[in-house]
Design an enzyme around this catalytic site. Structure first.
Site, PDB file in Angstrom:
ATOM      1  CB  CYS A 167      -0.944  -0.057   1.073  1.00  0.00           C
ATOM      2  SG  CYS A 167      -1.159   1.589   2.145  1.00  0.00           S
ATOM      3  CD  GLU A 168      -0.423   5.112  -4.219  1.00  0.00           C
ATOM      4  OE1 GLU A 168       0.611   4.866  -5.014  1.00  0.00           O
ATOM      5  OE2 GLU A 168      -1.246   5.724  -4.397  1.00  0.00           O
ATOM      6  CG  HIS A 169      -2.318   5.982   0.711  1.00  0.00           C
ATOM      7  ND1 HIS A 169      -3.478   5.265   0.253  1.00  0.00           N
ATOM      8  CD2 HIS A 169      -1.863   6.698   0.014  1.00  0.00           C
ATOM      9  CE1 HIS A 169      -3.841   6.025  -0.603  1.00  0.00           C
ATOM     10  NE2 HIS A 169      -3.122   6.908  -0.911  1.00  0.00           N
ATOM     11  CG  HIS A 170      -0.645   3.449   5.868  1.00  0.00           C
ATOM     12  ND1 HIS A 170      -1.796   3.394   4.887  1.00  0.00           N
ATOM     13  CD2 HIS A 170      -0.989   4.366   6.636  1.00  0.00           C
ATOM     14  CE1 HIS A 170      -2.874   4.091   5.165  1.00  0.00           C
ATOM     15  NE2 HIS A 170      -2.454   4.844   6.375  1.00  0.00           N
TER      16      HIS A 170
ATOM     17  CD  GLN B  52      -8.381  -4.064  -3.048  1.00  0.00           C
ATOM     18  OE1 GLN B  52      -8.208  -3.974  -1.877  1.00  0.00           O
ATOM     19  NE2 GLN B  52      -9.454  -4.994  -3.677  1.00  0.00           N
TER      20      GLN B  52
ATOM     21  CG  HIS C 134      -5.686  -2.916   2.180  1.00  0.00           C
ATOM     22  ND1 HIS C 134      -5.247  -2.211   1.329  1.00  0.00           N
ATOM     23  CD2 HIS C 134      -6.698  -3.693   1.406  1.00  0.00           C
ATOM     24  CE1 HIS C 134      -5.757  -2.269   0.073  1.00  0.00           C
ATOM     25  NE2 HIS C 134      -6.795  -3.302   0.329  1.00  0.00           N
TER      26      HIS C 134
ATOM     27  CB  CYS D 215      -2.576   0.361   6.494  1.00  0.00           C
ATOM     28  SG  CYS D 215      -3.867   0.304   4.743  1.00  0.00           S
TER      29      CYS D 215
HETATM   30 ZN    ZN Z   1      -2.482   1.765   3.669  1.00  0.00          ZN
END
Ligand code: ZN
Length: 184
Positions: free
Chosen positions: A75-78, A116, A144, A146
């Site tokens: 996941c590119e955010h976390h 995703q 996920h 996260c």
């Molecule tokens: Zn994430």
């Protein structure tokens, strides 16, 4: 651009979380992390066009489905893993691809920083471009980290995304045949 020292970065990260990078169990961790990153993010160096041998479909014009293709992504955010299964279907026009190539195609896009939704549509768009089929459908089911281990901590929630192109989008019968074949 500033020069990057990957091993130093991981050592700093260990310090940042309150660890001692010199202790026995962690000494080799930076090297291991970098090596695992090479695998986790190997998708950047790969191009689906090199992978796929395209065959003449010999007038086969029924739906081809590959389901339960395991994938692991980040996941590119976390920068935490998300993982699950991909289901892919298409109806060829002239060209088909080897079935074993579909999981590798998923891998090329999964082994990058992703969300995703984008992963789902990149797989669909890529097949559309390579094969120019009558239609393509891609459904991804994933969990996920996260969500599971931070934030709302809902361990069992699963996220489903889909990308439908051509006849999979426009034709109700095609769409429901696909969903039935993948068990949805
Ligand atoms: Zn994430």
């Amino acid at each position: 651009m500033k020069k990057i020292y990957p091993l130093e970065l991981i050592r700093s990260l260990l310090l940042f979380i309150g660890e001692n990078p010199e202790r026995e169990g962690l000494k080799k961790t930076p090297e291991r992390v970098i090596r695992s990153y090479e695998r986790l993010f190997s998708g950047y160096k790969k191009d689906p066009r090199d992978l796929l041998t395209v065959f003449d479909g010999e007038n086969y014009d029924e739906m081809i489905v590959a389901k339960n293709i395991e994938f692991y992504s980040t996941c590119e955010h976390h920068m935490l893993p998300f993982f699950g299964e991909a289901h892919i279907g298409y109806i060829p026009l002239k060209k088909i691809i080897g079935l074993s190539k579909l999981p590798r195609m998923v891998d090329i896009y999964a082994r990058r920083m992703q969300n995703q939704e984008r992963l789902t549509s990149q797989i669909a768009q890529s097949l559309q471009k390579l094969l120019n089929p009558r239609g393509v459908g891609v459904v991804l089911e994933a969990r996920h980290f996260c969500i599971m281990c931070r934030g709302v901590e809902k361990q069992r929630s699963q996220f489903i995304t889909s990308s439908l192109l051509g006849s999979f989008k426009n034709d109700m019968n095609t769409r429901s045949e696909f969903l039935k074949l993948i068990g949805k």
